[in-house]
Write a protein that holds these residues in place. Structure first.
Motif, PDB file in Angstrom:
ATOM      1  N   ASN A 128      39.606 -15.433 -21.028  1.00 25.39           N
ATOM      2  CA  ASN A 128      39.992 -13.986 -21.177  1.00 25.39           C
ATOM      3  C   ASN A 128      39.306 -13.222 -22.112  1.00 25.39           C
ATOM      4  O   ASN A 128      38.965 -14.070 -23.504  1.00 25.39           O
ATOM      5  N   SER A 129      39.220 -11.925 -22.372  1.00 27.58           N
ATOM      6  CA  SER A 129      38.469 -11.333 -23.439  1.00 27.58           C
ATOM      7  C   SER A 129      38.940  -9.936 -23.165  1.00 27.58           C
ATOM      8  O   SER A 129      39.189  -9.655 -21.840  1.00 27.58           O
ATOM      9  N   GLY A 130      38.835  -9.012 -24.140  1.00 28.47           N
ATOM     10  CA  GLY A 130      38.772  -7.631 -24.043  1.00 28.47           C
ATOM     11  C   GLY A 130      38.032  -6.930 -25.179  1.00 28.47           C
ATOM     12  O   GLY A 130      37.508  -7.704 -26.020  1.00 28.47           O
ATOM     13  N   SER A 131      37.716  -5.605 -24.662  1.00 31.98           N
ATOM     14  CA  SER A 131      36.932  -4.876 -25.556  1.00 31.98           C
ATOM     15  C   SER A 131      37.362  -3.470 -25.531  1.00 31.98           C
ATOM     16  O   SER A 131      37.711  -3.081 -24.504  1.00 31.98           O
ATOM     17  N   ALA A 132      36.951  -2.722 -26.479  1.00 31.60           N
ATOM     18  CA  ALA A 132      37.284  -1.421 -26.558  1.00 31.60           C
ATOM     19  C   ALA A 132      36.195  -0.525 -27.124  1.00 31.60           C
ATOM     20  O   ALA A 132      35.521  -1.077 -28.104  1.00 31.60           O
ATOM     21  N   GLY A 133      35.994   0.522 -26.869  1.00 33.91           N
ATOM     22  CA  GLY A 133      34.543   0.942 -27.690  1.00 33.91           C
ATOM     23  C   GLY A 133      34.558   2.724 -27.291  1.00 33.91           C
ATOM     24  O   GLY A 133      35.096   3.220 -26.267  1.00 33.91           O
ATOM     25  N   GLY A 141      25.301   7.031 -30.349  1.00 38.19           N
ATOM     26  CA  GLY A 141      25.982   6.139 -31.260  1.00 38.19           C
ATOM     27  C   GLY A 141      27.166   5.435 -30.390  1.00 38.19           C
ATOM     28  O   GLY A 141      27.707   6.030 -29.722  1.00 38.19           O
ATOM     29  N   THR A 142      27.311   4.229 -31.019  1.00 42.40           N
ATOM     30  CA  THR A 142      28.496   3.483 -30.185  1.00 42.40           C
ATOM     31  C   THR A 142      29.368   2.902 -31.371  1.00 42.40           C
ATOM     32  O   THR A 142      28.833   2.134 -32.281  1.00 42.40           O
ATOM     33  N   LEU A 143      30.440   2.559 -31.022  1.00 40.70           N
ATOM     34  CA  LEU A 143      31.319   2.005 -31.961  1.00 40.70           C
ATOM     35  C   LEU A 143      32.456   1.095 -30.866  1.00 40.70           C
ATOM     36  O   LEU A 143      32.941   1.484 -29.942  1.00 40.70           O
ATOM     37  N   GLY A 144      32.398  -0.414 -31.091  1.00 40.39           N
ATOM     38  CA  GLY A 144      33.054  -1.098 -30.123  1.00 40.39           C
ATOM     39  C   GLY A 144      33.943  -2.256 -31.034  1.00 40.39           C
ATOM     40  O   GLY A 144      33.503  -2.640 -32.000  1.00 40.39           O
ATOM     41  N   TRP A 145      34.826  -2.822 -30.342  1.00 38.03           N
ATOM     42  CA  TRP A 145      35.578  -3.885 -30.522  1.00 38.03           C
ATOM     43  C   TRP A 145      35.731  -4.922 -29.410  1.00 38.03           C
ATOM     44  O   TRP A 145      35.803  -4.752 -28.221  1.00 38.03           O
ATOM     45  N   SER A 146      35.452  -6.035 -29.839  1.00 40.02           N
ATOM     46  CA  SER A 146      35.796  -7.210 -28.658  1.00 40.02           C
ATOM     47  C   SER A 146      36.630  -8.747 -29.230  1.00 40.02           C
ATOM     48  O   SER A 146      36.170  -9.010 -30.388  1.00 40.02           O
ATOM     49  N   GLY A 147      37.207  -9.174 -28.395  1.00 38.79           N
ATOM     50  CA  GLY A 147      37.871 -10.646 -28.905  1.00 38.79           C
ATOM     51  C   GLY A 147      38.534 -10.873 -27.582  1.00 38.79           C
ATOM     52  O   GLY A 147      38.518 -10.433 -26.475  1.00 38.79           O
ATOM     53  N   GLN A 148      39.528 -11.956 -28.048  1.00 35.37           N
ATOM     54  CA  GLN A 148      40.458 -12.517 -26.862  1.00 35.37           C
ATOM     55  C   GLN A 148      41.574 -11.549 -26.548  1.00 35.37           C
ATOM     56  O   GLN A 148      42.221 -10.963 -27.325  1.00 35.37           O
ATOM     57  N   ALA A 149      41.699 -11.348 -25.475  1.00 31.23           N
ATOM     58  CA  ALA A 149      42.895 -10.466 -24.784  1.00 31.23           C
ATOM     59  C   ALA A 149      44.140 -10.939 -24.900  1.00 31.23           C
ATOM     60  O   ALA A 149      45.120 -10.399 -25.052  1.00 31.23           O
ATOM     61  N   ASP A 150      44.342 -12.426 -24.640  1.00 33.72           N
ATOM     62  CA  ASP A 150      45.720 -13.043 -24.683  1.00 33.72           C
ATOM     63  C   ASP A 150      45.577 -14.341 -25.333  1.00 33.72           C
ATOM     64  O   ASP A 150      44.558 -15.280 -24.746  1.00 33.72           O
ATOM     65  N   ALA A 183      35.332   7.048 -24.006  1.00 29.76           N
ATOM     66  CA  ALA A 183      35.961   5.861 -24.474  1.00 29.76           C
ATOM     67  C   ALA A 183      36.211   4.966 -23.544  1.00 29.76           C
ATOM     68  O   ALA A 183      36.281   5.529 -22.189  1.00 29.76           O
ATOM     69  N   SER A 184      35.887   3.716 -23.769  1.00 32.23           N
ATOM     70  CA  SER A 184      36.078   2.596 -22.591  1.00 32.23           C
ATOM     71  C   SER A 184      37.237   1.432 -23.169  1.00 32.23           C
ATOM     72  O   SER A 184      36.936   1.111 -24.550  1.00 32.23           O
ATOM     73  N   VAL A 185      37.959   1.054 -22.372  1.00 30.88           N
ATOM     74  CA  VAL A 185      38.658  -0.340 -22.377  1.00 30.88           C
ATOM     75  C   VAL A 185      38.621  -1.251 -21.379  1.00 30.88           C
ATOM     76  O   VAL A 185      38.592  -0.930 -20.169  1.00 30.88           O
ATOM     77  N   GLN A 186      38.333  -2.584 -21.602  1.00 36.26           N
ATOM     78  CA  GLN A 186      37.901  -3.263 -20.681  1.00 36.26           C
ATOM     79  C   GLN A 186      38.681  -4.748 -21.205  1.00 36.26           C
ATOM     80  O   GLN A 186      38.933  -5.171 -22.100  1.00 36.26           O
ATOM     81  N   GLY A 187      39.438  -5.399 -19.993  1.00 36.72           N
ATOM     82  CA  GLY A 187      40.114  -6.742 -20.020  1.00 36.72           C
ATOM     83  C   GLY A 187      39.496  -7.448 -18.962  1.00 36.72           C
ATOM     84  O   GLY A 187      39.330  -7.081 -18.078  1.00 36.72           O
TER      85      GLY A 187
END
Length: 494
Positions: free
Chosen positions: A103-108, A291-300, A73-77
């Motif tokens: 800014n942006s954020g992602s998790a997967g 296989g990968t499952l991820g989410w991304s969008g604005q962090a703030d 698992a990974s989380v990134q800001g």
């Protein structure tokens, strides 16, 4: 722990030096079987080797993890700020000054399942199994070394107790001889020279007695160090005849099949052969599902409802094309390592043959020496008694009596040492044969089975049911280690 062990060693010294033959404090290891059982359960060298073997068992689990999926698992800001000198043109036709922030954020999650590794994982598993088998034989070797040390310490202590008794008896006899010489000198039957001779022999005997006390203290300390208990009144050691073969050729046959040194070398060779297969497998392709499952969008401000989601799946085929000669070099190096390990088997065989020949020859010589010393003691005892009687009628001098007593004590000491040497030589023969094991010497002891720990690791956390068919496919071309059978030893001595 250290203080208690130090106390046991000090007790051994004090006991031997001051009250020889008596134990300081309670002693539970009164027989050789009890001493072996105590050392088998508590000797630190043996315990450490067992822990090393359990650590080695984990290599099998680590190698089999190559068949199993991995999940991460990974989380990134991210935050960025940019400034442009002179401003940035805007929609109104002017220029905007100040920082441009974003800014942006992602998790997967990422899941990878190997399907085929070209035999790399299978080779690693085979090498780990062979290393474990070699480790078990090394554990047997260490056990034999510890038991040989226990037996040697036991018979050394018994020898030195008997030697001290002989030295004490010698001092008592020479004291009586000196008193008799002084009485005869007072009545004019002998000269001052005879008295001086008796005094000199008594002084030498007292010095030898002190040396015997010191040697017994050393032997008792050695016993306490290896057994973990201060020796008490030790019982005679049992015969090892039931475990010994009839001739040296039978001993060679047993050693060929049971010697831990030879078996270790053979398993080491099997491990290097598996690693050679692993080196060659580096040339083959590998296949995995990913296989990968991820989410991304604005962090703030954080608004997960507006996050985008992505799902990907892929079958990844990796084919090595060019490694700059690295793979071929590794294969050549592993071939030579395997050649060296194969030669090492013959080296181990010759070493065991040499050691067994030496131990067997020492055993034969010690047995012959026992017969000679028994006859020597018998004759010396008759000679000493006859010399004393002949002195009473004037046919022998004081020096003749002193020499006869000295020859008798020397013969008795040689007899004690010969019996000790025979038992130690028999122990060394069993060690070279691979039969010096605690259950073979004392049936009451519970054997430590290293397979028990390994069996627990076969299905541990991380195991998945589909790894078995993957392992079958991956290991088609990989050599498997073969465990050599070993015949059971004869019944233990009573």
């Amino acid at each position: 722990m250290f203080n208690s062990r130090r106390g046991a060693l000090l007790a051994a010294v004090c006991s031997a030096g001051l009250i020889c033959g008596l134990a300081v404090g309670p002693a539970s290891a009164e027989t050789l079987a009890e001493a072996i059982a105590l050392a088998y359960d508590s000797n630190p060298n043996l315990q450490a080797q067992r822990a090393t073997q359990r650590a080695l068992d984990e290599n099998y689990v680590q190698a089999r993890s190559g068949y199993r999926p991995t999940l991460s698992a990974s989380v990134q800001g991210n935050y960025s700020e940019s400034r442009t000198p002179g401003g940035v043109p805007n929609a109104a036709g002017g220029r905007t000054f100040g920082p441009n922030e974003d800014n942006s954020g992602s998790a997967g999650f990422s899941l990878t399942q190997p399907l085929y590794t070209g035999g790399r994982t299978a080779a690693a598993v085979s090498a780990a199994q062979a290393d474990i088998l070699a480790g078990r034989e090394n554990l047997r070797r260490v056990e034999a070394q510890v038991l040989a040390t226990v037996i040697t310490a036991y018979v050394d202590t018994r020898r030195d107790i008997e030697a001290l008794r002989i030295r004490e008896e010698n001092v008592r006899v020479l004291q009586r001889q000196l008193e008799e010489s002084k009485a005869r000198f007072d009545v004019g039957e002998i000269t001052r020279t005879d008295v001086a001779q008796s005094e000199a022999r008594l002084a030498a005997a007292q010095a030898q007695l002190s040396q015997a006390q010191a040697q017994l203290a050393i032997s008792r300390a050695n016993y306490a160090a290896v057994v973990g208990q201060n020796p008490g009144d030790l019982a005679p050691e049992p015969s090892l005849a039931a475990l010994l073969p009839g001739d040296v050729s039978q001993a060679f046959d047993v050693a060929e099949a049971a010697s831990p040194q030879i078996r270790t070398a053979e398993y080491v060779q099997q491990a290097s052969r598996a690693r050679l297969a692993g080196a060659r497998a580096e040339r083959l392709p590998s296949l995995a599902l990913r296989g990968t499952l991820g989410w991304s969008g604005q962090a703030d401000p954080l608004d997960t409802d507006e996050y985008s989601r992505s799902i990907t799946g892929a079958a990844v085929l990796t084919v090595p094309l060019f490694t700059g000669g690295l793979t071929n070099s590794r294969v050549r190096a592993q071939i030579e390592r395997n050649n060296a390990d194969r030669i090492g088997v013959e080296t181990a065989r010759r070493t065991v043959l040499q050691g067994l020949t030496q131990s067997w020859s020492q055993l034969i010589a010690a047995r012959a020496n026992i017969g000679s010393t028994d006859e020597q003691v018998r004759a010396a005892r008759i000679a000493a008694e006859g010399t004393r009687q002949e002195q009473q009628v004037g046919l022998r001098t004081t020096l003749d009596v002193l020499n006869a007593e000295q020859e008798l004590r020397s013969a008795e000491l040689a007899q004690v040492s010969a019996r000790r040497d025979e038992y130690v030589a028999a122990t060394n023969v069993l060690a070279q044969m691979g039969r010096l094991e605690a259950p073979n010497l004392t049936p009451a002891v519970t054997r430590y089975d290293p397979k028990t720990n390994f069996s627990k690791l076969r299905f541990t956390w991380g195991w998945v049911p589909w790894e078995e068919p993957i392992a079958l496919v991956d290991g088609v071309l990989t050599p498997k280690p073969v465990e050599k059978p070993m015949e059971a030893a004869p019944a233990a001595p009573k």
